[in-house]
Design a protein around this motif. Structure first.
Motif, PDB file in Angstrom:
ATOM      1  N   LEU A 152     -42.687  52.555   4.112  1.00 62.47           N
ATOM      2  CA  LEU A 152     -44.025  52.253   4.632  1.00 62.47           C
ATOM      3  C   LEU A 152     -44.969  51.822   3.507  1.00 62.47           C
ATOM      4  O   LEU A 152     -45.783  50.901   3.678  1.00 62.47           O
ATOM      5  CB  LEU A 152     -44.583  53.493   5.349  1.00 62.47           C
ATOM      6  N   VAL A 153     -44.878  52.489   2.349  1.00 64.78           N
ATOM      7  CA  VAL A 153     -45.724  52.117   1.202  1.00 64.78           C
ATOM      8  C   VAL A 153     -45.397  50.700   0.742  1.00 64.78           C
ATOM      9  O   VAL A 153     -46.295  49.884   0.479  1.00 64.78           O
ATOM     10  CB  VAL A 153     -45.540  53.124   0.050  1.00 64.78           C
ATOM     11  N   ALA A 154     -44.088  50.412   0.638  1.00 66.42           N
ATOM     12  CA  ALA A 154     -43.684  49.064   0.220  1.00 66.42           C
ATOM     13  C   ALA A 154     -44.173  48.022   1.215  1.00 66.42           C
ATOM     14  O   ALA A 154     -44.618  46.926   0.832  1.00 66.42           O
ATOM     15  CB  ALA A 154     -42.164  48.996   0.080  1.00 66.42           C
ATOM     16  N   LEU A 155     -44.122  48.375   2.503  1.00 70.68           N
ATOM     17  CA  LEU A 155     -44.615  47.455   3.533  1.00 70.68           C
ATOM     18  C   LEU A 155     -46.119  47.261   3.410  1.00 70.68           C
ATOM     19  O   LEU A 155     -46.643  46.151   3.590  1.00 70.68           O
ATOM     20  CB  LEU A 155     -44.241  47.997   4.922  1.00 70.68           C
ATOM     21  N   TRP A 156     -46.839  48.338   3.104  1.00 71.05           N
ATOM     22  CA  TRP A 156     -48.301  48.284   2.950  1.00 71.05           C
ATOM     23  C   TRP A 156     -48.707  47.341   1.819  1.00 71.05           C
ATOM     24  O   TRP A 156     -49.673  46.589   1.934  1.00 71.05           O
ATOM     25  CB  TRP A 156     -48.823  49.694   2.692  1.00 71.05           C
ATOM     26  N   TYR A 157     -47.941  47.380   0.723  1.00 69.45           N
ATOM     27  CA  TYR A 157     -48.274  46.548  -0.445  1.00 69.45           C
ATOM     28  C   TYR A 157     -47.534  45.208  -0.451  1.00 69.45           C
ATOM     29  O   TYR A 157     -47.645  44.445  -1.424  1.00 69.45           O
ATOM     30  CB  TYR A 157     -47.934  47.299  -1.739  1.00 69.45           C
ATOM     31  N   ARG A 158     -46.818  44.943   0.607  1.00 69.99           N
ATOM     32  CA  ARG A 158     -45.938  43.770   0.599  1.00 69.99           C
ATOM     33  C   ARG A 158     -46.679  42.482   0.257  1.00 69.99           C
ATOM     34  O   ARG A 158     -46.226  41.691  -0.576  1.00 69.99           O
ATOM     35  CB  ARG A 158     -45.251  43.646   1.959  1.00 69.99           C
ATOM     36  N   ARG A 159     -47.808  42.228   0.927  1.00 76.55           N
ATOM     37  CA  ARG A 159     -48.520  40.968   0.711  1.00 76.55           C
ATOM     38  C   ARG A 159     -49.029  40.862  -0.731  1.00 76.55           C
ATOM     39  O   ARG A 159     -48.871  39.835  -1.375  1.00 76.55           O
ATOM     40  CB  ARG A 159     -49.686  40.844   1.689  1.00 76.55           C
ATOM     41  N   GLN A 160     -49.648  41.934  -1.259  1.00 72.62           N
ATOM     42  CA  GLN A 160     -50.157  41.887  -2.635  1.00 72.62           C
ATOM     43  C   GLN A 160     -49.022  41.719  -3.649  1.00 72.62           C
ATOM     44  O   GLN A 160     -49.152  40.978  -4.623  1.00 72.62           O
ATOM     45  CB  GLN A 160     -50.950  43.162  -2.955  1.00 72.62           C
ATOM     46  N   VAL A 161     -47.904  42.429  -3.394  1.00 73.51           N
ATOM     47  CA  VAL A 161     -46.755  42.305  -4.297  1.00 73.51           C
ATOM     48  C   VAL A 161     -46.214  40.885  -4.266  1.00 73.51           C
ATOM     49  O   VAL A 161     -45.849  40.321  -5.310  1.00 73.51           O
ATOM     50  CB  VAL A 161     -45.660  43.328  -3.914  1.00 73.51           C
ATOM     51  N   HIS A 162     -46.177  40.300  -3.096  1.00 74.83           N
ATOM     52  CA  HIS A 162     -45.713  38.915  -2.973  1.00 74.83           C
ATOM     53  C   HIS A 162     -46.568  37.984  -3.832  1.00 74.83           C
ATOM     54  O   HIS A 162     -46.040  37.116  -4.549  1.00 74.83           O
ATOM     55  CB  HIS A 162     -45.759  38.487  -1.502  1.00 74.83           C
ATOM     56  N   HIS A 163     -47.892  38.164  -3.773  1.00 83.16           N
ATOM     57  CA  HIS A 163     -48.785  37.328  -4.585  1.00 83.16           C
ATOM     58  C   HIS A 163     -48.550  37.537  -6.075  1.00 83.16           C
ATOM     59  O   HIS A 163     -48.542  36.590  -6.863  1.00 83.16           O
ATOM     60  CB  HIS A 163     -50.250  37.636  -4.241  1.00 83.16           C
ATOM     61  N   VAL A 164     -48.347  38.794  -6.469  1.00 88.21           N
ATOM     62  CA  VAL A 164     -48.110  39.089  -7.889  1.00 88.21           C
ATOM     63  C   VAL A 164     -46.827  38.430  -8.366  1.00 88.21           C
ATOM     64  O   VAL A 164     -46.790  37.773  -9.414  1.00 88.21           O
ATOM     65  CB  VAL A 164     -48.055  40.614  -8.117  1.00 88.21           C
ATOM     66  N   VAL A 165     -45.761  38.596  -7.586  1.00 92.46           N
ATOM     67  CA  VAL A 165     -44.453  38.064  -7.980  1.00 92.46           C
ATOM     68  C   VAL A 165     -44.495  36.549  -8.122  1.00 92.46           C
ATOM     69  O   VAL A 165     -43.999  35.981  -9.108  1.00 92.46           O
ATOM     70  CB  VAL A 165     -43.374  38.483  -6.961  1.00 92.46           C
TER      71      VAL A 165
END
Length: 503
Positions: A152-165
Motif C-alpha cells: 500500500l505504501v509503494a502504491l501511495w508513492y507510485r506516481r512520485q517515484v515514477h517521476h523521480v525515476v
C-alpha cells in the motif's frame, strides 16, 4: 593531423553571428576542434561561449594567469583527458542542472526513517518465516500484514517515484566522469587566483563535491539494480525503488542547490585546461597584451599567422590604430592570401579575448568586438542573393560599431563585389568612412584596384597594402608576404589559361 579527430562544435553554430562562420570557429577543421579537450558538455559549452563572446580585460587577465599555470601541468591535463574511457564527451550539464534544482517530491527525513523501519521489520519477519525454524502463527500473520502495508505504501508513492525515476535517469549519466573532474580540481595545488577560486567554490560543504557526486552515482546504480531479474523479488519485498528514490530526493534536497555552481566550475576549468593544452603544444605562440581603450581601437602584432594552418604558414606584421592607419585596403590577385590574412587577424583577436595565446611573436590589442564579412552566401530557402546577404551583414557590422564606439574591428573581404564598379566604389567609400568615423578599425580586401583610391583620399588614416604572385613558365607561385601600396599584377587570365580555358 588533428582535423577530424575532435569535437567539431557544430551544435554551437549560430545563424547570422557576426564572425563565427567567417573565422571558422565551428565545424570540421575549426578553431573549436583544434582547442577542445573537454570531457563534459559543460566544458564544451563554456569553450564555445568564450569563442563567441569577448571577455572584459580583467577576466582575460584572470584566464591568462590560469592558462599559464595549467600549461606545464601535463599529468593533470592527461589524467582528465582519459576520464570516461570510451566516451567522446559526457554529462549533459543542462539536464543535470535543471534536475538538481527542480522542486522536491520525496526525501523527508521522518518518512525515510519510517520506510526503513518498515522494511527492516518486514524483511526480518519474512526471513524468519522462510529460513528459520517454524515461527509462531502470529509472526506469519504479522509478516503478511506488513508486506501488505508495504504494498500500500509503494502504491501511495507510485506516481512520485515514477517521476523521480524517469527524471534522474537521463540527468545522471556519466556521473563518474563528473566526479573524476571534480576530484582532479580538488586535489591539485594551484596558485593563480582563478583556479583557487574554483577550489573555494567546491569546498565549504560537509563533504567534497566529488564525493557527493560519486555518492549520487552509487544511488543511481542502486536504483537501476531493480532491473536485475534475480533481484526483482527481494527488491519488491523491501520497497527498494521507493526507498532509493527517497534517498535520491534527499540527496537533491541537501546538495542540489550547489550543483549549478559545481557545473560552472567544471565547465570553466575544462575550458581553461583546453587553453592550457593549446599553450603547452604551441610554446612559440605569444600571450597577448591588452591595451587600454582610447578614442580608436588598436591592434598590432608581429609575425602573425593563421592558427589553423600548418607550421609552414607565412607570417606577417600589422599595426592598426594607435598612431598607425586605422584602415587598410588590401589588394591582390586570386589565391594570394588576402582572405586568409583577414581570418588570421580575426581569429587571433578572438583567441586573445578568450584568454588564449595567439599565433604571433607579439600581439597587442584594445578591447574590440569583431564583425566580419568574409564567407557570405546566398540562400535559396530565404530568398536572399549573395549581394543582399552581404549588405545585411554590413548593416550588422555598422550597428556593432555604433553600439561599441571606438571598440570595433571589421574585416571585409571583396567588399561589395556583387554590384557594378560605380556603385561598388561609392558604396565602399561611404561604408568605410562611416565605420572609421565611429572609431572602428579594420581591413577591406578587393580585386578592384580603383578602390585603392579610397585609401589615398583618406590618408594618413588609411593605407594600401597588397599581396603579390608570379607566373613563370606556366607555374603560379605566391610568397604570401604583405607589401605596401596597391598590387600591380593580375593572374586571372593566366590562371584560366593554365587549366585549359581558351581566353
Amino acid at each position: 593531423d588533428w582535423i577530424g579527430r575532435g569535437s567539431t562544435g557544430e551544435r554551437f553554430r549560430e545563424a547570422d553571428h557576426p564572425f563565427a562562420d567567417d573565422l571558422d570557429l565551428f565545424g570540421r577543421g575549426s578553431a573549436f576542434e583544434l582547442l577542445s579537450t573537454a570531457r563534459t558538455r559543460a566544458g564544451e559549452d563554456v569553450l564555445a561561449s568564450w569563442l563567441l563572446n569577448p571577455a572584459p580585460p580583467d577576466e582575460i587577465r584572470a584566464r591568462q594567469g590560469a592558462v599559464a599555470e595549467l600549461a606545464p601541468k601535463i599529468d593533470l591535463r592527461e589524467s582528465i583527458a582519459v576520464l570516461g574511457d570510451g566516451l567522446r564527451v559526457g554529462v549533459d550539464a543542462a539536464l543535470l542542472r535543471a534536475w538538481a534544482t527542480s522542486p522536491h517530491r520525496l526525501g523527508q527525513p521522518a518518512v525515510r526513517l519510517a520506510l526503513l523501519a518498515l522494511s527492516v521489520v518486514t524483511g526480518t519477519l519474512l526471513a524468519w518465516w522462510w529460513f528459520g525454524p517454524e515461527p509462531p502463527i502470529g509472526v506469519i500473520r504479522a509478516a503478511i500484514i506488513l508486506a501488505g502495508v508495504e504494498g500500500l505504501v509503494a502504491l501511495w508513492y507510485r506516481r512520485q517515484v515514477h517521476h523521480v525515476v524517469h527524471a534522474v535517469d537521463p540527468a545522471s549519466r556519466d556521473l563518474e566522469l563528473l566526479a573524476g573532474v571534480l576530484r582532479a580540481i580538488e586535489r591539485e595545488r594551484f596558485t593563480s587566483a582563478r583556479l583557487t577560486e574554483f577550489q573555494d567554490a567546491l569546498g565549504g560543504h560537509t563533504r567534497p563535491a566529488s564525493t557527493e557526486i560519486a555518492y549520487l552515482a552509487q544511488l543511481v546504480a542502486l536504483l537501476r539494480s531493480r532491473q536485475n531479474v534475480m533481484f526483482a523479488l527481494p527488491a519488491a519485498l523491501v520497497m527498494w525503488t521507493t526507498q532509493v528514490s527517497h534517498a535520491i530526493e534527499a540527496w537533491r534536497r541537501r546538495v542540489g542547490p550547489h550543483v549549478p555552481d559545481w557545473l560552472r566550475v567544471v565547465g570553466e576549468f575544462e575550458a581553461l585546461v583546453a587553453l592550457g593544452t593549446f599553450a603547452s603544444e604551441n610554446p612559440g605562440y605569444a600571450m597577448p597584451e591588452l591595451a587600454p581603450a582610447t578614442d580608436t581601437a588598436r591592434l598590432s602584432g608581429t609575425a602573425i599567422a593563421h592558427p589553423l594552418l600548418p607550421p609552414t604558414a607565412i607570417a606577417n606584421d600589422i599595426a592598426i590604430g594607435g598612431g598607425a592607419p586605422i584602415l587598410y585596403i588590401v589588394s591582390g590577385s586570386n589565391m594570394s592570401g588576402k582572405s586568409t590574412f583577414l581570418r588570421a587577424i580575426g581569429l587571433n583577436a578572438v583567441l586573445a579575448q578568450m584568454g588564449a595565446p595567439v599565433r604571433a611573436r607579439s600581439f597587442t590589442l584594445s578591447p574590440v568586438v569583431v564583425g566580419a564579412s568574409i564567407r557570405i552566401q546566398d540562400s535559396l530557402q530565404d530568398g536572399r542573393s549573395r549581394f543582399f546577404a552581404e549588405i545585411t551583414r554590413l548593416k550588422q557590422i555598422v550597428d556593432l560599431a555604433n553600439t561599441h564606439r571606438h571598440a570595433a574591428l571589421f574585416l571585409l573581404d571583396e567588399i561589395l563585389a556583387g554590384t557594378n564598379s560605380h556603385d561598388r566604389r561609392h558604396g565602399a567609400e561611404a561604408l568605410l568612412v562611416g565605420l572609421t568615423n565611429l572609431g572602428a578599425i579594420g581591413l577591406a580586401t578587393t580585386h578592384d584596384l580603383a578602390l585603392g583610391e579610397i585609401a589615398d583620399r583618406m590618408a594618413p588614416r588609411a593605407a594600401n597594402v597588397h599581396f603579390e604572385d608570379s607566373f613563370v613558365n606556366g607555374a603560379l607561385t605566391f610568397d604570401y608576404r604583405l607589401r605596401d601600396g596597391v598590387v600591380r599584377t593580375s593572374n586571372a587570365l593566366p590562371l584560366m589559361r593554365s587549366i585549359g580555358l581558351d581566353v
